[in-house]
Design a protein around this motif. Structure first.
Motif, PDB file in Angstrom:
ATOM      1  N   ALA A  29       0.868  -1.213  -0.181  1.00  0.00           N
ATOM      2  CA  ALA A  29       0.172   0.024   0.113  1.00  0.00           C
ATOM      3  C   ALA A  29       0.866   1.235  -0.083  1.00  0.00           C
ATOM      4  N   LEU A  30       2.097   1.409   0.922  1.00  0.00           N
ATOM      5  CA  LEU A  30       3.006   2.272   0.810  1.00  0.00           C
ATOM      6  C   LEU A  30       3.417   2.644  -0.549  1.00  0.00           C
ATOM      7  N   ALA A  31       3.867   1.620  -1.306  1.00  0.00           N
ATOM      8  CA  ALA A  31       4.549   1.812  -2.520  1.00  0.00           C
ATOM      9  C   ALA A  31       3.477   2.524  -3.690  1.00  0.00           C
ATOM     10  N   GLU A  32       2.315   1.981  -3.402  1.00  0.00           N
ATOM     11  CA  GLU A  32       1.282   2.491  -4.283  1.00  0.00           C
ATOM     12  C   GLU A  32       1.130   3.815  -4.049  1.00  0.00           C
ATOM     13  N   MET A  33       0.985   4.199  -2.624  1.00  0.00           N
ATOM     14  CA  MET A  33       0.615   5.522  -2.425  1.00  0.00           C
ATOM     15  C   MET A  33       1.931   6.388  -2.969  1.00  0.00           C
ATOM     16  N   ALA A  34       3.159   6.034  -2.684  1.00  0.00           N
ATOM     17  CA  ALA A  34       4.249   7.047  -3.150  1.00  0.00           C
ATOM     18  C   ALA A  34       4.114   7.130  -4.702  1.00  0.00           C
ATOM     19  N   GLN A  47       1.759   7.290  -6.152  1.00  0.00           N
ATOM     20  CA  GLN A  47       0.432   8.420  -6.648  1.00  0.00           C
ATOM     21  C   GLN A  47       0.759   9.569  -5.962  1.00  0.00           C
ATOM     22  N   GLY A  48       1.977   9.879  -5.513  1.00  0.00           N
ATOM     23  CA  GLY A  48       2.230  11.342  -4.879  1.00  0.00           C
ATOM     24  C   GLY A  48       2.051  11.548  -3.532  1.00  0.00           C
ATOM     25  N   THR A  49       2.005  10.263  -2.598  1.00  0.00           N
ATOM     26  CA  THR A  49       1.686  10.416  -1.385  1.00  0.00           C
ATOM     27  C   THR A  49       3.057  10.246  -0.667  1.00  0.00           C
ATOM     28  N   THR A  50       3.435  11.213   0.375  1.00  0.00           N
ATOM     29  CA  THR A  50       4.799  11.012   0.879  1.00  0.00           C
ATOM     30  C   THR A  50       4.704  10.668   2.499  1.00  0.00           C
ATOM     31  N   THR A  51       3.538  11.162   2.941  1.00  0.00           N
ATOM     32  CA  THR A  51       3.442  11.093   4.603  1.00  0.00           C
ATOM     33  C   THR A  51       2.143  10.274   4.800  1.00  0.00           C
ATOM     34  N   ARG A  67       5.158  -0.693  11.839  1.00  0.00           N
ATOM     35  CA  ARG A  67       6.685  -0.095  11.905  1.00  0.00           C
ATOM     36  C   ARG A  67       7.658  -0.768  10.980  1.00  0.00           C
ATOM     37  N   ALA A  68       7.410  -2.043  10.921  1.00  0.00           N
ATOM     38  CA  ALA A  68       8.215  -2.925   9.987  1.00  0.00           C
ATOM     39  C   ALA A  68       8.292  -2.291   8.413  1.00  0.00           C
ATOM     40  N   ALA A  69       7.014  -1.906   8.034  1.00  0.00           N
ATOM     41  CA  ALA A  69       6.780  -1.555   6.506  1.00  0.00           C
ATOM     42  C   ALA A  69       7.376   0.095   6.517  1.00  0.00           C
ATOM     43  N   ALA A  70       7.151   0.856   7.789  1.00  0.00           N
ATOM     44  CA  ALA A  70       7.679   2.060   7.637  1.00  0.00           C
ATOM     45  C   ALA A  70       9.150   2.085   7.576  1.00  0.00           C
ATOM     46  N   GLN A  71       9.763   1.313   8.084  1.00  0.00           N
ATOM     47  CA  GLN A  71      11.288   1.203   8.249  1.00  0.00           C
ATOM     48  C   GLN A  71      11.758   0.976   6.786  1.00  0.00           C
ATOM     49  N   ARG A  72      11.000   0.186   6.003  1.00  0.00           N
ATOM     50  CA  ARG A  72      11.414  -0.120   4.497  1.00  0.00           C
ATOM     51  C   ARG A  72      10.916   1.078   3.500  1.00  0.00           C
ATOM     52  N   TRP A  73      10.206   2.030   3.918  1.00  0.00           N
ATOM     53  CA  TRP A  73       9.874   2.875   2.992  1.00  0.00           C
ATOM     54  C   TRP A  73      10.377   4.251   3.288  1.00  0.00           C
ATOM     55  N   PRO A  74      10.852   5.001   2.178  1.00  0.00           N
ATOM     56  CA  PRO A  74      11.414   6.187   2.499  1.00  0.00           C
ATOM     57  C   PRO A  74      10.522   7.341   3.098  1.00  0.00           C
ATOM     58  N   GLY A  75       9.317   7.017   2.782  1.00  0.00           N
ATOM     59  CA  GLY A  75       8.392   8.209   3.225  1.00  0.00           C
ATOM     60  C   GLY A  75       8.456   8.165   4.765  1.00  0.00           C
ATOM     61  N   THR A  76       7.248   9.092   5.349  1.00  0.00           N
ATOM     62  CA  THR A  76       7.042   9.148   6.726  1.00  0.00           C
ATOM     63  C   THR A  76       5.668   8.476   7.148  1.00  0.00           C
ATOM     64  N   LEU A  91      10.579  11.574  -1.531  1.00  0.00           N
ATOM     65  CA  LEU A  91      10.469  11.132  -0.150  1.00  0.00           C
ATOM     66  C   LEU A  91      11.611  11.408   0.563  1.00  0.00           C
ATOM     67  N   GLN A  92      11.675  12.663   1.522  1.00  0.00           N
ATOM     68  CA  GLN A  92      12.774  12.740   2.267  1.00  0.00           C
ATOM     69  C   GLN A  92      13.923  12.882   1.583  1.00  0.00           C
ATOM     70  N   GLY A  93      13.615  13.477  -0.099  1.00  0.00           N
ATOM     71  CA  GLY A  93      14.865  13.692  -0.787  1.00  0.00           C
ATOM     72  C   GLY A  93      15.167  12.290  -1.596  1.00  0.00           C
ATOM     73  N   ASN A  94      14.609  11.193  -1.166  1.00  0.00           N
ATOM     74  CA  ASN A  94      14.907   9.876  -2.222  1.00  0.00           C
ATOM     75  C   ASN A  94      14.062  10.026  -3.367  1.00  0.00           C
ATOM     76  N   VAL A  95      14.144   9.470  -4.481  1.00  0.00           N
ATOM     77  CA  VAL A  95      13.788   9.623  -5.594  1.00  0.00           C
ATOM     78  C   VAL A  95      12.874   8.253  -5.978  1.00  0.00           C
ATOM     79  N   TRP A  96      11.516   8.484  -6.292  1.00  0.00           N
ATOM     80  CA  TRP A  96      10.831   7.294  -6.276  1.00  0.00           C
ATOM     81  C   TRP A  96       9.897   7.505  -7.621  1.00  0.00           C
ATOM     82  N   THR A  97      10.353   6.347  -8.619  1.00  0.00           N
ATOM     83  CA  THR A  97       9.516   6.461  -9.668  1.00  0.00           C
ATOM     84  C   THR A  97       8.359   5.191  -9.857  1.00  0.00           C
TER      85      THR A  97
END
Ligand SMILES: [Zn+2]
Length: 421
Positions: free
Chosen positions: A139-144, A146-150, A172-181, A412-418
């Motif tokens: 879900a976090l990957a889909e969100m990123a 589509q332009g969602t960073t937090t 928490r585990a998923a958050a640690q693998r995702w460059p967003g917040t 996402l906090q400076g990390n490029v996601w395409t």
């Protein structure tokens, strides 16, 4: 990482402005720079201006350091969306319920046959932490993409100590693998689970005496949420949960006025960061809300998916001076979407918000709904480098082209996601 320069931006929508939730007319003021550029370094925004300023100025020339340049190809750049209300910790979509509802079954009928939230509770209790984390990561990957960073992410389908903690650990585990917040929220007070149906006081005690202290001690969440509704918890119960959260240093937020009216005043005294849904909030309470720092988070994806014949009265709230945010309410029962662009479309077409108002509500006011307004929600020097690039010429297109993903690149906090990632 070398500094990053985003350039060739037809409209740089900065949202710069007061360091407070936007209200009334401010909501439509999105501070656009034509032909803009943004310089980011160390995960932060360093400079914001026109492309000409960026060429002439900044430390580009003087420092002569290597700068990575991203050509935005004449697209539109927004602050990354802040999706301030989601329920991603679930095991499976509710496809049987979906078909039953299409065929005319009511909420009660679906629940009686073991569907509804009951099926999600069973799913989460039986799921491993790793499989929940995988679902959340997707879900976090889909969100990123589509332009969602937090993202605010709630537990709330476990509803016992072990499964709520497992859900928050998975977040928490998923958050640690995702460059967003990711901002985690304990929603142990979602509904009374089946085994406590005749002992609701005991369930409330479990939330207040065990869940909240443990979650606070382990720093598994920043907020505690309560579903205030006839089929869930009343406002006295919500106040107990809020008082306990406050005692343990956690912020508060609530689902309220989704299906039936309720008073928000008893909760406002706890200064919740946000009150969400608000379909049935009474007109008399709007001045109180307008004076408060509490954001009203509207989630029209739920109205859409449930084919409700009404939507939250966004115009009334905005015109009364209430700070309004927009979020997906991503969840398997009532709003299975991760796409904030779709939420903007609903806000404009169904709630009569202007595209500019919808963008403010989905960025800077979402940030304030998470008490992150100092770090997120606008493109200003010093803030986190959370930016979304859209393949359109005009920001209004983002709310206009319904159902598409127009976002081509996200920082996402400076990390490029395409999208290819
Ligand atoms: Zn919700």
């Amino acid at each position: 990482m070398p500094p990053l320069l985003l350039t060739n931006i037809s409209q740089l929508v900065t949202l710069r402005g007061p360091a407070a939730p936007r209200r009334g007319r401010e909501l439509g003021e999105i501070a656009i720079i034509q032909d803009g550029a943004v310089l980011c370094s160390g995960g932060k925004i360093v400079s914001v201006g026109t492309r000409r300023e960026s060429a002439r100025d900044w430390f580009l020339k003087s420092a002569k350091r290597k700068v990575d340049e991203i050509d935005c190809r004449g697209g539109v750049v927004l602050p990354g969306f802040v999706d301030s209300h989601t329920h991603p910790a679930f095991a499976a979509p509710r496809l049987v319920d979906f078909e039953k509802r299409i065929a005319g079954a009511t909420y009660e009928e679906i629940a009686r046959e073991g569907g509804g939230i009951r099926s999600s509770i069973d799913g989460v209790r039986n799921a491993s932490r790793a499989s929940l984390a995988t679902n959340i990561s997707q879900a976090l990957a889909e969100m990123a993409t589509q332009g969602t960073t937090t993202v605010e992410a709630k537990s709330g389908y476990g509803l016992n100590m072990e499964a709520e903690v497992k859900s928050l650990e998975a977040i928490r585990a998923a958050a640690q693998r995702w460059p967003g917040t990711v901002v985690a929220t304990l929603l142990g007070a979602h509904v009374v689970p089946p085994e406590f149906q005749s002992r609701r006081k005991q369930y409330l005690r479990l939330i207040c005496d065990e869940m909240i202290p443990a979650v606070s001690r382990r720093k598994l969440a920043r907020f505690v949420d309560v579903f205030v509704e006839q089929l869930a918890f009343n406002s006295d119960e919500a106040r107990k949960v809020f008082a306990t959260a406050r005692k343990h240093g956690l912020g508060t937020r609530a689902h309220i006025c989704q299906l039936t009216p309720a008073m928000v005043k008893p909760l406002l005294e706890f200064q919740p960061a946000s009150l969400d849904h608000m379909d049935y909030v009474s007109d008399e309470e709007l001045p109180l809300l307008a004076e408060s720092e509490t954001v009203a988070t509207l989630v029209p994806g739920a109205n859409y998916f449930l084919a409700a014949n009404r939507y939250p009265a966004a115009r009334k709230l905005i015109d009364a001076g209430v700070a309004v945010a927009l979020a997906t309410d991503y969840n398997p029962g009532t709003s299975p979407t991760t796409n904030m662009q779709f939420v903007l479309s609903l806000a404009c077409t169904q709630m009569k918000m202007s595209p500019a108002e919808a963008i403010s509500a989905a960025t800077i006011n979402g940030a304030h709904a998470l008490r992150l307004g100092d770090r997120k929600g606008s493109i200003e020097p010093g803030k986190d480098a959370d930016v979304a690039v859209f393949g359109v010429r005009d920001y209004r297109e983002i709310a206009y082209w319904a159902g598409s993903n127009l976002c081509g690149l996200t920082l996402l906090q400076g990390n490029v996601w395409t999208a290819d990632l």
